[in-house]
Design an enzyme around this catalytic site. Structure first.
Site, PDB file in Angstrom:
ATOM      1  N   CYS A  73      49.905 -24.746 -40.957  1.00 42.36           N
ATOM      2  CA  CYS A  73      49.934 -23.326 -41.362  1.00 42.36           C
ATOM      3  C   CYS A  73      49.876 -22.551 -39.482  1.00 42.36           C
ATOM      4  CB  CYS A  73      48.616 -23.121 -41.570  1.00 42.36           C
ATOM      5  SG  CYS A  73      46.913 -23.814 -40.533  1.00 42.36           S
ATOM      6  N   ILE A 109      46.184 -33.236 -44.744  1.00 45.06           N
ATOM      7  CA  ILE A 109      45.579 -33.955 -46.106  1.00 45.06           C
ATOM      8  C   ILE A 109      45.547 -35.011 -46.296  1.00 45.06           C
ATOM      9  CG2 ILE A 109      45.311 -31.165 -47.244  1.00 45.06           C
ATOM     10  CD1 ILE A 109      47.500 -32.715 -48.997  1.00 45.06           C
ATOM     11  N   ASP A 110      46.159 -35.977 -45.123  1.00 45.85           N
ATOM     12  CA  ASP A 110      46.052 -37.664 -45.476  1.00 45.85           C
ATOM     13  C   ASP A 110      45.447 -38.184 -46.015  1.00 45.85           C
ATOM     14  OD1 ASP A 110      46.581 -37.068 -42.691  1.00 45.85           O
ATOM     15  OD2 ASP A 110      45.795 -39.108 -42.684  1.00 45.85           O
ATOM     16  N   GLN A 111      44.255 -37.720 -45.115  1.00 45.19           N
ATOM     17  CA  GLN A 111      42.233 -37.978 -45.342  1.00 45.19           C
ATOM     18  C   GLN A 111      41.502 -38.343 -46.964  1.00 45.19           C
ATOM     19  OE1 GLN A 111      40.932 -40.263 -42.925  1.00 45.19           O
ATOM     20  NE2 GLN A 111      43.527 -40.567 -42.579  1.00 45.19           N
ATOM     21  N   LYS A 126      31.550 -17.892 -45.881  1.00 48.72           N
ATOM     22  CA  LYS A 126      33.114 -18.657 -46.362  1.00 48.72           C
ATOM     23  C   LYS A 126      33.452 -20.049 -46.800  1.00 48.72           C
ATOM     24  CE  LYS A 126      36.982 -18.503 -43.561  1.00 48.72           C
ATOM     25  NZ  LYS A 126      37.741 -19.557 -43.767  1.00 48.72           N
ATOM     26  N   ASN A 127      32.898 -20.557 -45.873  1.00 50.02           N
ATOM     27  CA  ASN A 127      33.849 -21.993 -45.673  1.00 50.02           C
ATOM     28  C   ASN A 127      32.431 -22.681 -46.580  1.00 50.02           C
ATOM     29  OD1 ASN A 127      35.474 -21.410 -44.326  1.00 50.02           O
ATOM     30  ND2 ASN A 127      35.024 -22.173 -42.408  1.00 50.02           N
ATOM     31  N   ARG A 171      40.313 -12.123 -44.230  1.00 48.14           N
ATOM     32  CA  ARG A 171      40.523 -13.345 -45.262  1.00 48.14           C
ATOM     33  C   ARG A 171      39.166 -13.904 -44.982  1.00 48.14           C
ATOM     34  NH1 ARG A 171      43.864 -17.445 -43.554  1.00 48.14           N
ATOM     35  NH2 ARG A 171      42.897 -18.606 -45.161  1.00 48.14           N
ATOM     36  N   ASP A 177      35.680 -22.724 -34.517  1.00 48.52           N
ATOM     37  CA  ASP A 177      36.267 -21.511 -35.217  1.00 48.52           C
ATOM     38  C   ASP A 177      35.228 -20.522 -34.352  1.00 48.52           C
ATOM     39  OD1 ASP A 177      37.503 -22.013 -37.346  1.00 48.52           O
ATOM     40  OD2 ASP A 177      35.320 -22.122 -38.619  1.00 48.52           O
ATOM     41  N   ILE A 207      40.000 -29.596 -31.768  1.00 44.43           N
ATOM     42  CA  ILE A 207      40.067 -29.757 -33.509  1.00 44.43           C
ATOM     43  C   ILE A 207      41.415 -29.754 -33.690  1.00 44.43           C
ATOM     44  CG2 ILE A 207      39.502 -29.444 -35.456  1.00 44.43           C
ATOM     45  CD1 ILE A 207      37.207 -30.867 -34.375  1.00 44.43           C
ATOM     46  N   THR A 222      37.117 -34.661 -41.085  1.00 47.41           N
ATOM     47  CA  THR A 222      37.819 -33.632 -41.945  1.00 47.41           C
ATOM     48  C   THR A 222      36.974 -32.921 -42.924  1.00 47.41           C
ATOM     49  OG1 THR A 222      39.355 -32.612 -43.306  1.00 47.41           O
ATOM     50  CG2 THR A 222      39.036 -35.359 -42.956  1.00 47.41           C
ATOM     51  N   VAL A 223      36.525 -31.701 -42.650  1.00 49.74           N
ATOM     52  CA  VAL A 223      35.779 -30.890 -43.435  1.00 49.74           C
ATOM     53  C   VAL A 223      36.191 -30.979 -44.815  1.00 49.74           C
ATOM     54  CG1 VAL A 223      34.561 -28.431 -43.531  1.00 49.74           C
ATOM     55  CG2 VAL A 223      34.391 -29.674 -41.519  1.00 49.74           C
ATOM     56  N   THR A 224      36.736 -30.607 -45.795  1.00 54.54           N
ATOM     57  CA  THR A 224      37.557 -30.122 -46.455  1.00 54.54           C
ATOM     58  C   THR A 224      38.049 -31.691 -47.125  1.00 54.54           C
ATOM     59  OG1 THR A 224      39.449 -29.490 -45.944  1.00 54.54           O
ATOM     60  CG2 THR A 224      38.538 -27.908 -46.605  1.00 54.54           C
ATOM     61  N   ARG A 228      47.823 -29.042 -39.272  1.00 58.35           N
ATOM     62  CA  ARG A 228      46.804 -29.608 -40.746  1.00 58.35           C
ATOM     63  C   ARG A 228      46.728 -30.372 -41.718  1.00 58.35           C
ATOM     64  NH1 ARG A 228      43.748 -23.943 -40.935  1.00 58.35           N
ATOM     65  NH2 ARG A 228      41.809 -25.346 -42.188  1.00 58.35           N
TER      66      ARG A 228
HETATM   67  N1  EPU Z   1      43.713 -33.872 -40.194  1.00 55.26           N
HETATM   68  C1  EPU Z   1      44.119 -35.011 -40.346  1.00 55.26           C
HETATM   69  N2  EPU Z   1      44.195 -35.494 -42.096  1.00 55.26           N
HETATM   70  C2  EPU Z   1      43.700 -34.617 -42.859  1.00 55.26           C
HETATM   71  C3  EPU Z   1      42.977 -33.616 -42.256  1.00 55.26           C
HETATM   72  C4  EPU Z   1      42.450 -33.437 -41.837  1.00 55.26           C
HETATM   73  O1  EPU Z   1      44.507 -35.103 -40.118  1.00 55.26           O
HETATM   74  O2  EPU Z   1      43.720 -35.177 -43.512  1.00 55.26           O
HETATM   75  C5  EPU Z   1      42.968 -33.156 -38.950  1.00 55.26           C
HETATM   76  C6  EPU Z   1      43.102 -31.679 -38.607  1.00 55.26           C
HETATM   77  O3  EPU Z   1      44.219 -31.673 -38.895  1.00 55.26           O
HETATM   78  C7  EPU Z   1      42.809 -31.763 -37.979  1.00 55.26           C
HETATM   79  C8  EPU Z   1      41.764 -31.679 -37.961  1.00 55.26           C
HETATM   80  O4  EPU Z   1      42.156 -32.746 -39.139  1.00 55.26           O
HETATM   81  O5  EPU Z   1      43.009 -31.205 -36.583  1.00 55.26           O
HETATM   82  C9  EPU Z   1      40.108 -30.975 -38.483  1.00 55.26           C
HETATM   83  O6  EPU Z   1      40.806 -30.170 -39.639  1.00 55.26           O
HETATM   84  P1  EPU Z   1      39.366 -30.437 -40.899  1.00 55.26           P
HETATM   85  O7  EPU Z   1      40.510 -31.283 -42.537  1.00 55.26           O
HETATM   86  O8  EPU Z   1      37.969 -30.636 -40.839  1.00 55.26           O
HETATM   87  O9  EPU Z   1      39.685 -28.972 -41.706  1.00 55.26           O
HETATM   88  P2  EPU Z   1      40.054 -28.020 -42.585  1.00 55.26           P
HETATM   89  O10 EPU Z   1      38.854 -28.764 -43.499  1.00 55.26           O
HETATM   90  O11 EPU Z   1      40.972 -28.020 -43.422  1.00 55.26           O
HETATM   91  C10 EPU Z   1      37.748 -26.119 -42.058  1.00 55.26           C
HETATM   92  C11 EPU Z   1      37.551 -25.051 -42.524  1.00 55.26           C
HETATM   93  C12 EPU Z   1      38.226 -24.247 -40.862  1.00 55.26           C
HETATM   94  C13 EPU Z   1      37.716 -24.617 -39.182  1.00 55.26           C
HETATM   95  C14 EPU Z   1      37.619 -26.527 -39.968  1.00 55.26           C
HETATM   96  C15 EPU Z   1      37.088 -27.102 -38.879  1.00 55.26           C
HETATM   97  C16 EPU Z   1      37.449 -24.267 -44.717  1.00 55.26           C
HETATM   98  C17 EPU Z   1      37.529 -23.556 -45.756  1.00 55.26           C
HETATM   99  N3  EPU Z   1      38.465 -24.531 -43.444  1.00 55.26           N
HETATM  100  O12 EPU Z   1      39.363 -26.450 -42.494  1.00 55.26           O
HETATM  101  O13 EPU Z   1      38.064 -23.103 -41.207  1.00 55.26           O
HETATM  102  O14 EPU Z   1      38.765 -24.659 -38.120  1.00 55.26           O
HETATM  103  O15 EPU Z   1      37.418 -26.988 -41.133  1.00 55.26           O
HETATM  104  O16 EPU Z   1      35.340 -27.347 -38.577  1.00 55.26           O
HETATM  105  O17 EPU Z   1      36.016 -24.851 -44.480  1.00 55.26           O
HETATM  106  C18 EPU Z   1      37.532 -20.775 -40.092  1.00 55.26           C
HETATM  107  O18 EPU Z   1      37.203 -20.412 -40.966  1.00 55.26           O
HETATM  108  O19 EPU Z   1      38.573 -19.972 -39.557  1.00 55.26           O
HETATM  109  C19 EPU Z   1      38.869 -22.188 -40.836  1.00 55.26           C
HETATM  110  C20 EPU Z   1      40.116 -22.390 -40.156  1.00 55.26           C
END
Ligand code: EPU
Length: 430
Positions: free
Chosen positions: A124, A131-133, A30-31, A405, A313, A335, A170-172, A129
């Site tokens: 959420c 998205i500042d980065q 999925k991801n 989902r 996860d 995380i 951050t992954v996304t 979560r």
């Molecule tokens: N964070 C920030 N600022 C940012 C981005 C992230 O502070 O700009 C923090 C988040 O609040 C969190 C941490 O960094 O505490 C990690 O978040 P990340 O951005 O890596 O999470 P994500 O990209 O939103 C993806 C997966 C998640 C998975 C996480 C961690 C997708 C679509 N989603 O989320 O998957 O848990 O990485 O590996 O790729 C799931 O599949 O159930 C799921 C939640």
């Protein structure tokens, strides 16, 4: 495509106590699918993506692409995307609320059209979560950002090369940054990037489109290309689905084979489940066998971290397993700040769990007992299904649209391994 509203009113009935046996095929990730689908926005040529699982999040991504004017079809795991006629840059609130990964439209829209308007994702169920980065990388690249009426408006005339060190991994955020920079022909450097297999799968796609990306450790050097090509890609197997089946096979005292896995993506998960006493055999680079040797589950200690560490996860699923271990386990979630919502539901099934700050202390009990429980998020739902498989009597897991989902046909796959599990409309509950 399935009817989403119908799905929200379903639940799972599970009669616990069956040992799982047989073989199961793991679906595409999925991801990995979601960012790869979004990356098609970078080109005006046709893209084909294979092994895309049939999930609500994939449906939401298709809907979002269609709202933007993209022509998308989905047939038997293959998504065909013609992005030549994009006529909107707005990711609407109703889709972003349903699926936070909609923010992945920002990077490619900015790269190709210089503008994007995306509903603010907000909090959420598993945490803030932020998205500042993502935004910081866009700004460094010359993007003007303003928030109005609940929407983030982004505009850039000509993307400048970026040198940025992520403040959190951050992954996304990494995926958005890579897509944003992929049409900028000057050299950009991103440090402290996420290197999850799903990120690397996207990197492979971007390379095949014509972007030059070198990754060394947590640093990426990107040299974009103004003329990006369409692509044909098969997404990697879902390592979280594979991990979930590893736990299911072991904690039910079963013996199962997992096909279509990438063993190298499962290192920390295999290591932990072996520590708990599971016998995991690597039959081939894409095939695993897991079984219990009959002497129960040993208590373990887990601390989640970025890849290659133990994935957040998989935390909830391992917690279900620890509930019936022979002793006390500890799980620390590093995380997300609010990812223990399954604890209250597991307690309803007789689990002995105590949470202090970011750590859950789990004292193993002899047995769990079936109960009516609620899904709160995707992985929490999976943990409740696992608990139901070993609980005495009947477990009813409600609100399973969370499960739909992110897991393709989880109930049918478990049934194929001998589980007594049935999907029913909620009004069937007596
Ligand atoms: N964070 C920030 N600022 C940012 C981005 C992230 O502070 O700009 C923090 C988040 O609040 C969190 C941490 O960094 O505490 C990690 O978040 P990340 O951005 O890596 O999470 P994500 O990209 O939103 C993806 C997966 C998640 C998975 C996480 C961690 C997708 C679509 N989603 O989320 O998957 O848990 O990485 O590996 O790729 C799931 O599949 O159930 C799921 C939640």
């Amino acid at each position: 495509m399935r009817n989403t509203t119908l799905y929200t009113s379903e639940c799972l009935f599970i009669e616990g106590g069956q040992r799982l046996k047989g073989s199961v095929r793991i679906s595409g990730s999925k991801n990995a699918s979601l960012p790869v689908m979004m990356s098609s926005l970078l080109t005006d040529q046709v893209c084909e993506i294979h092994e895309v699982p049939h999930l609500l999040d994939v449906e939401s991504t298709i809907e979002l692409l269609q709202v933007l004017g993209v022509d998308v079809s989905y047939d038997g795991g293959c998504v065909r995307i013609d992005p030549s006629k994009v006529n909107s840059f707005v990711a609407p609130d109703n889709i972003v609320r349903r699926m936070r990964a909609s923010v992945l439209a920002m990077g490619p829209l900015l790269a190709r059209f210089g503008r994007a308007v995306v509903a603010m994702p907000g909090g959420c169920s598993i945490g803030v979560r932020a998205i500042d980065q993502h935004i910081k990388v866009f700004e460094k690249g010359g993007t003007f950002v303003r928030v109005e009426h609940g929407y983030i408006h982004l505009e850039v005339e000509r993307i400048k090369p970026v040198e940025y060190t992520f403040e959190v991994v951050t992954v996304t955020g990494t995926e958005n940054a890579l897509m944003f920079l992929s049409r900028c022909e000057k050299r950009s450097i991103l440090r402290n990037i996420a290197v999850e297999p799903e990120v690397i799968d996207l990197v492979e796609v971007l390379k095949s489109m014509g972007v030059s990306i070198e990754i060394e450790g947590r640093t990426a050097i990107i040299k974009g290309n103004a003329e990006l090509k369409g692509f044909d890609h098969k997404v990697i197997p879902d390592r979280i689905e594979a991990g979930t089946f590893l736990v299911a096979g072991f904690m039910t005292g079963g013996d199962i084979e997992l096909e279509n896995v990438r063993v190298e993506h499962l290192g920390s998960v295999i290591e932990k489940i072996r520590e708990a006493g599971a016998c995991v055999e690597i039959l081939a680079p894409d095939k695993l066998r897991v079984r219990s040797e009959g002497d129960g589950i040993r208590p373990i200690s887990i601390s989640t971290s970025e890849y290659p560490g133990f994935p957040t996860d998989m935390q909830a699923q391992f917690m279900s397993m620890c509930c019936i271990a022979r002793g006390s386990s500890e799980i620390t979630e590093n995380i997300f700040e609010n990812r223990f919502q399954h604890v209250a539901e597991l307690q309803r099934m007789g689990a002995d769990i105590h949470v202090k700050g970011r750590t859950a202390f789990i004292r193993g009990v002899k047995k769990l007992t079936g109960a009516e429980v609620f899904s709160t998020d995707l992985r929490a739902s999976a943990s409740l299904v696992l608990a139901g498989l070993v609980a005495e009597g009947r477990t009813i897991v409600r609100e399973i649209y969370h499960l739909d989902r992110g897991y393709e046909k989880l109930d049918e796959k478990l049934k194929g391994l001998g589980a007594l599990i049935q999907r029913r409309p909620t009004f069937d509950i007596t």
